[in-house]
Design an enzyme around this catalytic site. Structure first.
Site, short mmCIF file in Angstrom:
data_model
loop_
_atom_site.label_atom_id
_atom_site.label_comp_id
_atom_site.label_asym_id
_atom_site.label_seq_id
_atom_site.Cartn_x
_atom_site.Cartn_y
_atom_site.Cartn_z
N GLU A 116 46.85 34.96 47.62
CA GLU A 116 46.64 33.50 47.64
C GLU A 116 47.87 32.81 48.22
OE1 GLU A 116 45.37 32.61 43.62
OE2 GLU A 116 43.31 33.21 44.07
N CYS A 146 46.24 28.28 38.29
CA CYS A 146 45.02 27.95 39.05
C CYS A 146 45.02 26.56 39.69
CB CYS A 146 43.79 28.01 38.15
SG CYS A 146 43.84 29.26 36.88
N GLU A 191 22.76 30.24 53.36
CA GLU A 191 21.41 30.74 53.66
C GLU A 191 21.42 32.25 53.95
OE1 GLU A 191 19.49 29.48 57.37
OE2 GLU A 191 21.44 28.84 58.11
N TYR A 225 45.79 39.15 43.37
CA TYR A 225 45.35 37.75 43.48
C TYR A 225 46.47 36.82 43.95
CZ TYR A 225 41.12 38.43 40.58
OH TYR A 225 39.90 38.80 40.07
P1 NDP Z 1 47.12 41.64 40.15
O1 NDP Z 1 46.85 42.55 39.02
O2 NDP Z 1 46.01 40.92 40.81
O3 NDP Z 1 47.88 42.45 41.29
C1 NDP Z 1 49.07 43.10 41.01
C2 NDP Z 1 49.64 43.70 42.29
O4 NDP Z 1 50.94 44.16 42.04
C3 NDP Z 1 48.83 44.86 42.82
O5 NDP Z 1 48.87 44.83 44.22
C4 NDP Z 1 49.59 46.07 42.25
O6 NDP Z 1 49.57 47.17 43.10
C5 NDP Z 1 51.02 45.57 42.23
N1 NDP Z 1 51.82 46.11 41.14
C6 NDP Z 1 51.44 46.22 39.85
N2 NDP Z 1 52.43 46.73 39.12
C7 NDP Z 1 53.46 46.96 39.96
C8 NDP Z 1 54.76 47.50 39.83
N3 NDP Z 1 55.22 47.91 38.65
N4 NDP Z 1 55.53 47.59 40.92
C9 NDP Z 1 55.09 47.19 42.12
N5 NDP Z 1 53.87 46.67 42.31
C10 NDP Z 1 53.07 46.56 41.25
O7 NDP Z 1 48.24 40.64 39.60
P2 NDP Z 1 48.67 39.16 39.99
O8 NDP Z 1 50.08 39.07 39.53
O9 NDP Z 1 48.35 38.84 41.40
O10 NDP Z 1 47.75 38.27 39.06
C11 NDP Z 1 47.73 38.49 37.65
C12 NDP Z 1 46.38 38.15 37.09
O11 NDP Z 1 46.21 36.75 37.11
C13 NDP Z 1 45.21 38.70 37.90
O12 NDP Z 1 44.88 39.99 37.51
C14 NDP Z 1 44.11 37.71 37.59
O13 NDP Z 1 43.45 38.13 36.45
C15 NDP Z 1 44.86 36.41 37.32
N6 NDP Z 1 44.75 35.52 38.49
C16 NDP Z 1 43.52 35.10 38.88
C17 NDP Z 1 43.37 34.27 39.96
C18 NDP Z 1 42.00 33.84 40.37
O14 NDP Z 1 41.08 33.96 39.56
N7 NDP Z 1 41.79 33.37 41.61
C19 NDP Z 1 44.53 33.79 40.72
C20 NDP Z 1 45.76 34.30 40.25
C21 NDP Z 1 45.87 35.13 39.17
P3 NDP Z 1 48.45 48.31 43.02
O15 NDP Z 1 47.13 47.65 43.30
O16 NDP Z 1 48.86 49.26 44.07
O17 NDP Z 1 48.49 48.85 41.63
#
Ligand code: NDP
Length: 452
Positions: A185, A50, A446, A181
């Protein structure tokens, strides 16, 4: 073993957000506390998540400000960006925070072991470097989560969010795997800094779980800003060429895409490997998460777990609350449980998204009769900056009671605005209460009291 015979009252494994909060609160209640950390005190949020990410978002945002500056009468002769300067400044701030977190533990009389700890029994751990066995009345596992990389040939040539903060140079072309996420980002950061970005996802969905209209808006704006998307394209293999570039071969794509860097951001899994949980009968769930009850207690009475390793809500403020609740209850005799309802969240994409409460779909499923109010507007700043990008705010309301069930926003500063609005949603206020509030003009916020 009698209580005083344990080396510590609490042994915490992992000095991240949840572990540090639990350690210092337990100590403030009079417990003798030690914490083991195998990497750096501060954990993912502070060291490689973060905080450094948000600084990169700030750093990259200057591109837009500088482009707009001319409309406000400024002459910017030459725009030049130096990645090592930003990278090193960010990492220096991470060092500062690492030191601040270390001082917090010291000031709270929490003993630190900067090495790996493994559970050897319900009340014992073993330190990896010194080989020392330590006993504790309670053990808290707060080891967080770790990036998941899908299995495909050449995956070792890709980086994760762990490495992205240390890139030797700014890539000209980046491929980002995933559309959650972290992917969105970093897509925003690299795009603003001038890299060509391709976001590749296995499905046709980005930011699963967020309001659909907002997600469409983000897609539309970021595509106009130059980010390319490939949906329904799982990785088949990555080949590293002799010139150092990567070729990404994707399903449903005839030709490989070439990039300098491939960042894999496909989710994070609980970090439990090699922890010795089996030595104390600590049960794991289907996703490899440590199973805990509402008091963060595992299947072993003396072992608790908080934060991402429990895979409930992977957000820093939630881990902190879980750590606080655990320490207050076990060592302070204060009955405390974490309330998981109405947790606000944000994606620091460019523009950012922010949300609290139920989406329209979730609300319809749960309440049936809901009303949706919205404002689709062009922020004054964008009008003056000749940017066509529009903000979108949505409010989901229970039609029977007028209670606000959710607010969903995309637009500049959406996370800053939403945090305040989340108080109202959490408090169960009605749409009428928003309407009764006089607008603060001129502002983007607003729009929240003028929703139609
Ligand atoms: P996310 O869970 O947000 O997204 C994962 C992405 O990867 C999705 O698009 C998903 O696709 C894809 N995916 C999942 N599994 C596979 C796979 N086996 N093969 C290919 N693609 C895959 O994960 P992030 O890694 O971005 O972040 C992890 C966590 O960290 C978040 O869930 C959040 O809780 C936290 N985080 C929070 C932030 C914030 O609060 N601003 C910033 C960064 C992280 P599909 O949707 O199609 O399943």
């Amino acid at each position: 073993m009698a209580e005083q015979e344990y080396d510590y009252d609490l042994f915490v494994i992992g000095a991240g957000s949840g572990g540090v909060r639990a350690s210092r609160i337990a100590s403030s209640h009079g417990a003798r506390v030690a914490v083991a950390e195998e990497y750096r005190v501060g954990g993912t949020c502070v060291i490689r998540g973060c905080v450094p990410k948000k600084l990169l978002v700030y750093g990259s945002h200057f591109a837009e400000e500088l482009q707009d500056a001319a409309n406000y009468g400024w002459t910017v002769d030459k725009m030049n960006f130096d990645w090592p300067t930003l990278r090193d400044a960010v990492n220096k701030d991470v060092d500062r925070l690492n030191a601040a977190y270390t001082s917090t533990l010291e000031n709270n009389k929490v003993e630190r072991f900067l090495e790996r700890a493994t559970i050897t029994g319900p009340h014992s751990v073993k330190l990896a470097d010194s080989g020392r066995e330590i006993t504790a009345k309670y053990i808290l596992v707060a080891t967080g989560a770790w990036p998941v990389t899908p299995t495909f040939e050449g995956a070792e040539h890709c980086i994760t969010s762990n490495e992205v903060f240390h890139l030797p140079e700014l890539p000209r072309k980046v491929i980002i795997a995933g559309a959650g996420y972290i992917a969105l980002e970093f897509a925003g950061i690299f795009n603003a800094l001038g890299s060509h970005v391709t976001v590749v996802n296995r499905s046709e969905t980005l930011l699963r779980g967020y309001d659909e209209t907002l997600r469409d808006r983000l897609l539309q704006i970021t595509m106009a800003r130059g980010i390319e998307y490939k949906f329904n394209c799982p990785f088949e293999k990555v080949v590293k060429r002799e010139d150092g570039c990567m070729e990404a071969y994707l399903k449903n794509q005839p030709d490989p895409i070439v990039a300098d860097v491939i960042l894999v951001a496909t989710g994070r899994k609980p970090k439990v490997e090699g922890l010795g949980l089996e030595n104390a009968g600590v049960e794991l769930g289907e996703r490899g998460e440590i199973k805990v009850d509402e008091h963060n207690r595992t299947s072993c009475d003396s072992i608790y777990a908080v934060g991402d390793v429990t895979d409930r809500v992977q957000l820093t403020p939630v881990a902190i609350r879980e750590g606080q609740a655990f320490a207050d209850r076990v060592f302070g005799g204060i009955e405390r449980k974490v309330d998981y309802d109405c947790i606000p969240s944000a994606v620091f994409s460019q523009p950012p998204l922010a949300a609290v409460g139920l989406t329209e779909g979730q609300a319809r499923n749960r309440y049936g009769n809901v009303k949706v109010y919205s404002s689709d507007f062009r922020p004054m700043k964008n009008v003056f900056g000749h940017r066509p990008e529009r903000g979108l705010y949505k409010m989901v309301v229970d039609a029977n009671t007028d209670k606000v069930l959710g607010i969903h926003m995309i637009g500049p500063e959406a996370p800053e605005i939403l945090q305040a609005a989340a108080v109202a949603v959490k408090a169960g206020l009605t749409k009428a209460a928003f309407d009764d509030t006089v607008a603060l003009h001129p502002s983007m916020a607003e729009e929240l009291v003028l929703l139609k």
